[in-house]
Design a protein around this motif. Structure first.
Motif, PDB file in Angstrom:
ATOM      1  N   THR A  30      49.132  19.157  14.835  1.00  0.00           N
ATOM      2  CA  THR A  30      47.956  18.799  13.808  1.00  0.00           C
ATOM      3  C   THR A  30      48.022  19.714  12.754  1.00  0.00           C
ATOM      4  O   THR A  30      47.209  20.017  11.892  1.00  0.00           O
ATOM      5  N   ARG A  84      52.951  17.133   9.859  1.00  0.00           N
ATOM      6  CA  ARG A  84      51.821  16.832  10.625  1.00  0.00           C
ATOM      7  C   ARG A  84      52.040  15.558  11.432  1.00  0.00           C
ATOM      8  O   ARG A  84      52.411  14.639  10.622  1.00  0.00           O
ATOM      9  N   GLU A 106      46.650   4.277  29.831  1.00  0.00           N
ATOM     10  CA  GLU A 106      45.443   5.089  29.726  1.00  0.00           C
ATOM     11  C   GLU A 106      45.362   6.349  30.156  1.00  0.00           C
ATOM     12  O   GLU A 106      44.948   7.322  29.657  1.00  0.00           O
ATOM     13  N   ARG A 138      47.312   8.396  27.882  1.00  0.00           N
ATOM     14  CA  ARG A 138      46.689   8.901  26.544  1.00  0.00           C
ATOM     15  C   ARG A 138      45.570  10.034  26.831  1.00  0.00           C
ATOM     16  O   ARG A 138      45.462  11.026  25.990  1.00  0.00           O
ATOM     17  N   HIS A 139      44.855   9.677  27.923  1.00  0.00           N
ATOM     18  CA  HIS A 139      43.984  10.785  28.096  1.00  0.00           C
ATOM     19  C   HIS A 139      44.549  12.048  28.372  1.00  0.00           C
ATOM     20  O   HIS A 139      44.010  13.153  27.887  1.00  0.00           O
ATOM     21  N   PRO A 143      45.675   6.598   1.292  1.00  0.00           N
ATOM     22  CA  PRO A 143      45.101   7.474   2.297  1.00  0.00           C
ATOM     23  C   PRO A 143      45.963   8.263   3.095  1.00  0.00           C
ATOM     24  O   PRO A 143      46.023   9.268   3.056  1.00  0.00           O
ATOM     25  N   ARG A 177      47.495  11.747   2.597  1.00  0.00           N
ATOM     26  CA  ARG A 177      47.264  12.900   3.903  1.00  0.00           C
ATOM     27  C   ARG A 177      48.507  13.609   4.124  1.00  0.00           C
ATOM     28  O   ARG A 177      48.929  14.864   4.416  1.00  0.00           O
ATOM     29  N   VAL A 220      41.464   7.873  25.555  1.00  0.00           N
ATOM     30  CA  VAL A 220      40.106   7.659  25.846  1.00  0.00           C
ATOM     31  C   VAL A 220      39.712   8.515  26.931  1.00  0.00           C
ATOM     32  O   VAL A 220      40.280   8.502  27.925  1.00  0.00           O
ATOM     33  N   ARG A 267      38.913   5.160  21.039  1.00  0.00           N
ATOM     34  CA  ARG A 267      40.330   5.286  21.342  1.00  0.00           C
ATOM     35  C   ARG A 267      40.797   6.475  20.481  1.00  0.00           C
ATOM     36  O   ARG A 267      41.954   6.825  20.595  1.00  0.00           O
ATOM     37  N   VAL A 280      38.674   9.203   6.160  1.00  0.00           N
ATOM     38  CA  VAL A 280      39.885   9.436   6.827  1.00  0.00           C
ATOM     39  C   VAL A 280      39.681  10.556   7.686  1.00  0.00           C
ATOM     40  O   VAL A 280      40.454  10.892   8.804  1.00  0.00           O
ATOM     41  N   ASP A 329      39.875  11.520  12.028  1.00  0.00           N
ATOM     42  CA  ASP A 329      40.891  12.347  12.582  1.00  0.00           C
ATOM     43  C   ASP A 329      40.497  13.390  13.183  1.00  0.00           C
ATOM     44  O   ASP A 329      40.003  14.528  12.505  1.00  0.00           O
ATOM     45  N   SER A 351      41.849  16.024  14.313  1.00  0.00           N
ATOM     46  CA  SER A 351      42.461  17.393  14.092  1.00  0.00           C
ATOM     47  C   SER A 351      41.903  17.734  12.806  1.00  0.00           C
ATOM     48  O   SER A 351      42.290  18.967  12.490  1.00  0.00           O
ATOM     49  N   MET A 352      41.095  17.153  12.008  1.00  0.00           N
ATOM     50  CA  MET A 352      40.399  17.785  10.935  1.00  0.00           C
ATOM     51  C   MET A 352      39.203  17.967  10.794  1.00  0.00           C
ATOM     52  O   MET A 352      38.426  17.381  11.530  1.00  0.00           O
TER      53      MET A 352
END
Lengths: 384, 350
Positions: free
Chosen positions: A47, A98, A111, A114-115, A347, A351, B1, B39, B120, B124, B126-127
Motif C-alpha cells: 500500500t 504500490r 473466499e 481473500r479474507h 484514474p 494513481r 469479504v 468485495r 477512487v 481504495d 489503503s488510502m
C-alpha cells in the motif's frame, strides 16, 4: 497455428490450433482449466509507493480455518535466476511500487484466501518516491523517474523547452535515429506557408482490460511444474520462468514454500487427506514429513483490485497535432507534428504515477497478462 | 469479504427492525453497489438483510396524479415503463444513460439513490478518506479530481454523487417514502442527500435502519418537455463528468420575431456535487425571462457563481454552462421550432 511441413508456412492458409474452440466459445481461460481439488491463492499487495517491509504479521491469517499457507518474502521459494525482474516476486522486503505483491495466502477456497489476505498486517519503512517527468540533457521529456536522474520539472518548463530552439518531444531518445523537428522549425515553416492546416486531435483515456480474470494455474507433479497462464508469449515465458525456478523449484521440503506449514501441521497432527463433496475446494494432503502434498494444485486468483497495479496499461488522453504547410501549391512539409502522452492518463494511471516509483519507466513488475487474447491456454511444462 | 450474517426479510417491518437493531447491518436489494464495496473491503457489514424479494417493485399512478415508483423497481423496468417514457422522458433518459444493460436489470430505484460515490480514494481502503474513515483525511484534495465536485464541497470531502437517475428525480421534485421503526415519513429528494460539510461519511439524512419503500413523482404540467444530457469520457458505461436534467415550460403565445417567454423551468446538475444539484438560482433567473441562448448561458453562470473547481476539473464550469444552454435550447426548439442565438461559438475556457 498449425503449420504444414517445415518451411511451407509462407503463403499457405493456416488454421489456429485453438480456433475451433474459440469460435465455439469452448476455449478455456487459465482459471477454467479442470484441476481436481485446487487450492486458491490470493495476493497481499503493498500500500506504499516505495520502501521496505519491516514487519509482516501473518498470525491472524494463518489461524483462519481453511488457510493452507501464507507466503511472504521470508518464506517464499528462492529463485535461482534473478535476471528477469518481473519474476522477482516475494524475493526481498523491498517495495518498488504500490500494489506490488508482498505476500500471498493459499487456502481451501477463494473466499477464505481473500479474507485471510485482508488479515495480514504489514508495517513498512516508507522511502521517498519519485514519480514525475524529468527533462533530459537535450530537453527531451522522459517518463523515466529513476532516482539519480535529472531533477523533475514542471509542466511550464516542459512547455518552455518545447518552444525553444531545440525543443522537441520524444518518448525515447533512440541513438542513431534522426532528431525530430523542433517546435521552432515548425513555427518558422508555418509562418511562411501560403496555407496551413493546424489541427490538434485528442483521445480520451482508454484501457485494454482483458476479459480474462488474472489467474494462473500451477500444478506441481513429480518434479514437473505445469502452468496455465494467460500469456501470449508462451515460449518466452517458459524460458524466463523455467530458468528462474530451476533447479531449485523441485518440490520438496527444502524448496516448496508451502512446506513452511510443516510445523503447524505437525502441531495439529497430520490429518489424512479429506475431500469435500462439493468438488470446488481441496484440502491439501500433508505428506509424510508433514508438508503439503507436492502435488497440491494452486490456483492463484488475481482479483479485480489487483488488476491495474499488476498490468501495464496504455493510457490514452494523449494528443497529437498535425500541421501541414503549403507553399506555391505543393506541400513543403507535412505532418511535422508532435505527439505526446499526457502525464495524466486516467484514474488508475494517475494513481500509479502518484504512487509508483518505477512502474512508469519499466512497466509493472508483475505484468504477465498485458497481452491480448491471442494465444492463450497453451499449457507448458518445466522439467525440474 | 469479511464473514457476515445473512438474513432474508419477510416484510418491511421485519427488515427495518433487523437493521435498526444491528449498528452495522445493511439492506441488500440489487447488490450492484453493495456487493462491489464488500468485495473491495469498503463495506464490512456484520449483517446483510436481503429485501430484494419484497413486493416493492410496482409503478402505479395515485389518484392525485402522482406516480409512485416502488423502491425495488428495476432501473431497466422503470426506464421502459410507458408512464415514465411518456410523462417523464428526462427520467427514462437518465436511467438509460447510467451503467450497462446488465446492471440496470439488477439495480433498483432506491438502491440507485443510495449508491455511494465512486471516488477512487473512497474505493481504495489503503488510502485515507473521510467518507470511509472519518478523520483520516481526503486524498482527492491533492490527488486526482477529474470526476470531483465543483459545488458545495468541503475541506474534508470533494466527492460527487454518482447517480444519473437521481439528477432527473431532483429536477422533477420527487420525494421518497421512508419506513422507520416509528412509522413512515416523506422526504423531498432534494433534501435526502446531504452536502459533505464536516460529516462526509453521511451521504443522506436517513437514520440507521430507515428504508426507502417508494419514490413519488408529483404531477408536473410540463414534465413531458424534459430531457437529460450526460457528458462523459466515453460514449457508454462511465460516470458523468457533468450531466444536466431539465424541463421547460414556455408561454403559449409570443410575438412573431421575439423569443418565447419561460413560464417555468426545472434544472438539476449531476457530477458537480455531493448530491444531485438542483439549480434553483438558474431557475429563478430564467422564470419570466426570454428563452434565448444568451439567457440560458447567463442562468448557468448565476448557478456557477460559487463554483470552486479543483486541480483537474476546471473544465466542468464551461461544460456545465454549455450543456445547460444546449439542452434548454433543444427543449425550446422542440416546442417552438426555432431559437434565437448562436450555439456554435461555445466558450472553451472557464
Amino acid at each position: 497455428v498449425s503449420t504444414g511441413r517445415r518451411g511451407q508456412s509462407v503463403g499457405v492458409g493456416l488454421g489456429r490450433l485453438d480456433g475451433v474452440l474459440k469460435v465455439r466459445g469452448r476455449a478455456r481461460y487459465a482459471y477454467e482449466q479442470p484441476v481436481p481439488q485446487p487450492a486458491y491463492l490470493c495476493p497481499v499487495q503493498a500500500t506504499i509507493a516505495r520502501g521496505t517491509v519491516v514487519r509482516i504479521d501473518t498470525g491472524a491469517a494463518e489461524a483462519l480455518d481453511g488457510v493452507l499457507a501464507v507466503l511472504t518474502h521470508l518464506n517464499a521459494l528462492r529463485l535461482v535466476d534473478t535476471k528477469d525482474q518481473e519474476l522477482l516476486v516475494l524475493q526481498s522486503a523491498a517495495v518498488g511500487f504500490r500494489g506490488q505483491f508482498i505476500g500471498a495466502v493459499v487456502a481451501e477456497s477463494s473466499e477464505i484466501a481473500r479474507h485471510a489476505a485482508a488479515l495480514v498486517e504489514v508495517e513498512y519503512a516508507p522511502a521517498t518516491h519519485n514519480a514525475a517527468f524529468s527533462v533530459g540533457e537535450h530537453g527531451d521529456v522522459s517518463l523515466d523517474s529513476t532516482p539519480g536522474l535529472p531533477r523533475q520539472v514542471s509542466d511550464a518548463e516542459i512547455e518552455a523547452a518545447l518552444a525553444g530552439e531545440h525543443g522537441y518531444v520524444s518518448l525515447e531518445s533512440t541513438p542513431g535515429l534522426p532528431r525530430q523537428v523542433s517546435e521552432a522549425e515548425i513555427k518558422a515553416a508555418l509562418a511562411t506557408a501560403s496555407t496551413a492546416v493546424d489541427q490538434t486531435y485528442t483521445t480520451p483515456p482508454e484501457y485494454h482490460v482483458p476479459m480474462e480474470p488474472h489467474t494462473s494455474v500451477a500444478i506441481w507433479n513429480d518434479g514437473t511444474l505445469t502452468m496455465y497462464e494467460s500469456t501470449q508469449g508462451v515460449h518466452p515465458f517458459r524460458e524466463g520462468f523455467g530458468g528462474a525456478v530451476r533447479p531449485g523449484a523441485e518440490p520438496g521440503p527444502d524448496h516448496l514454500p508451502v512446506c513452511r506449514r510443516r510445523i503447524r501441521l505437525k502441531a495439529q497432527g497430520s490429518r489424512p487427506g479429506r475431500t469435500r463433496g462439493d468438488g470446488g475446494t481441496r484440502t491439501a494432503r500433508p505428506c509424510r514429513k508433514g508438508c503439503l502434498d507436492p502435488a497440491a494444485d494452486v490456483l492463484p486468483q488475481w482479483l479485480p483490485s489487483t488488476d491495474h497495479p499488476t498490468r501495464a496499461t496504455r493510457g490514452g488522453s494523449g494528443w497529437h497535432t498535425d500541421r501541414t504547410g503549403r507553399r506555391r501549391g505543393r506541400a513543403e512539409f507535412q505532418n511535422a507534428g508532435f505527439s505526446r502522452r499526457s502525464r495524466r492518463t486516467g484514474p488508475n494511471d494517475v494513481r500509479r504515477c502518484a504512487a509508483s516509483d518505477h512502474e512508469s519507466s519499466h512497466g509493472p513488475r508483475c505484468s504477465r497478462t498485458d497481452l491480448d487474447a491471442g494465444a492463450r491456454q497453451v499449457p507448458w511444462d518445466v522439467r525440474a | 469479504v469479511m464473514p457476515f450474517e445473512f438474513l432474508t426479510a419477510e416484510d418491511v417491518a421485519g427488515a427495518v427492525a433487523a437493521v435498526t437493531e444491528h449498528p452495522d447491518a445493511v439492506y441488500l436489494a440489487g447488490g450492484t453497489n453493495l456487493v462491489d464495496r464488500m468485495r473491495l473491503g469498503v463495506a464490512t457489514p456484520s449483517l446483510v438483510v436481503d429485501i430484494s424479494h419484497l413486493p416493492l417493485d410496482q409503478i402505479v399512478e395515485l389518484p392525485d396524479g402522482t406516480v409512485r415508483i416502488g423502491a425495488l423497481a428495476r432501473n431497466s423496468d422503470l426506464a421502459a415503463h410507458l408512464l415514465i417514457r411518456q410523462r417523464y422522458p428526462v427520467l427514462s433518459q437518465a436511467l438509460l444513460a447510467g451503467a450497462s444493460g446488465q446492471l440496470r436489470n439488477l439495480a433498483t430505484t432506491a438502491g440507485n439513490l443510495l449508491q455511494r460515490t465512486r471516488c477512487v480514494y473512497f474505493q481504495d481502503v489503503s488510502m485515507p478518506c473521510n467518507k470511509r474513515d472519518l478523520g483520516s483525511g481526503c486524498s482527492a484534495r491533492e490527488g486526482y479530481t477529474r470526476y470531483h465536485a465543483i459545488l458545495g464541497a468541503s475541506a474534508g470531502c470533494v466527492a460527487v454523487h454518482p447517480s444519473d437517475m437521481a439528477v432527473a428525480m431532483a429536477a422533477l421534485d420527487a420525494s421518497v417514502v421512508v419506513a422507520g421503526r416509528t412509522g413512515e415519513r416523506s422526504i423531498r429528494l432534494n433534501d435526502l442527500h446531504r452536502l459533505p460539510g464536516d460529516a462526509p461519511h453521511r451521504d443522506t439524512v436517513l437514520t440507521h435502519g430507515e428504508l426507502i419503500t417508494a419514490v413519488d413523482l408529483p404531477p408536473l404540467s410540463f414534465s413531458q418537455h424534459s430531457a437529460y444530457r450526460k457528458v462523459r469520457d466515453r460514449a457508454s458505461y462511465v460516470f458523468a463528468l457533468i450531466s444536466v436534467a431539465a424541463a421547460l415550460d414556455l408561454s403559449e403565445h409570443w410575438d412573431a420575431g421575439g423569443d418565447p417567454t419561460i413560464r417555468d423551468v426545472r434544472i438539476a446538475l449531476g457530477g458537480v456535487a455531493h448530491k444531485p444539484w438542483r439549480a434553483t438560482a438558474a431557475e429563478t433567473f430564467l422564470r419570466g425571462a426570454a428563452a434565448s441562448v444568451e439567457n440560458f448561458r447567463e442562468a448557468a453562470d448565476v448557478e456557477l457563481a460559487h463554483a470552486e473547481p479543483l486541480n483537474d476539473n476546471a473544465f466542468k464550469v464551461p461544460m456545465v454552462r454549455n450543456t445547460v444552454a444546449l439542452l434548454l435550447a433543444d427543449l425550446t426548439r422542440r416546442q417552438v421550432g426555432a431559437i434565437d442565438g448562436d450555439l456554435t461559438g461555445q466558450e472553451q475556457k472557464p
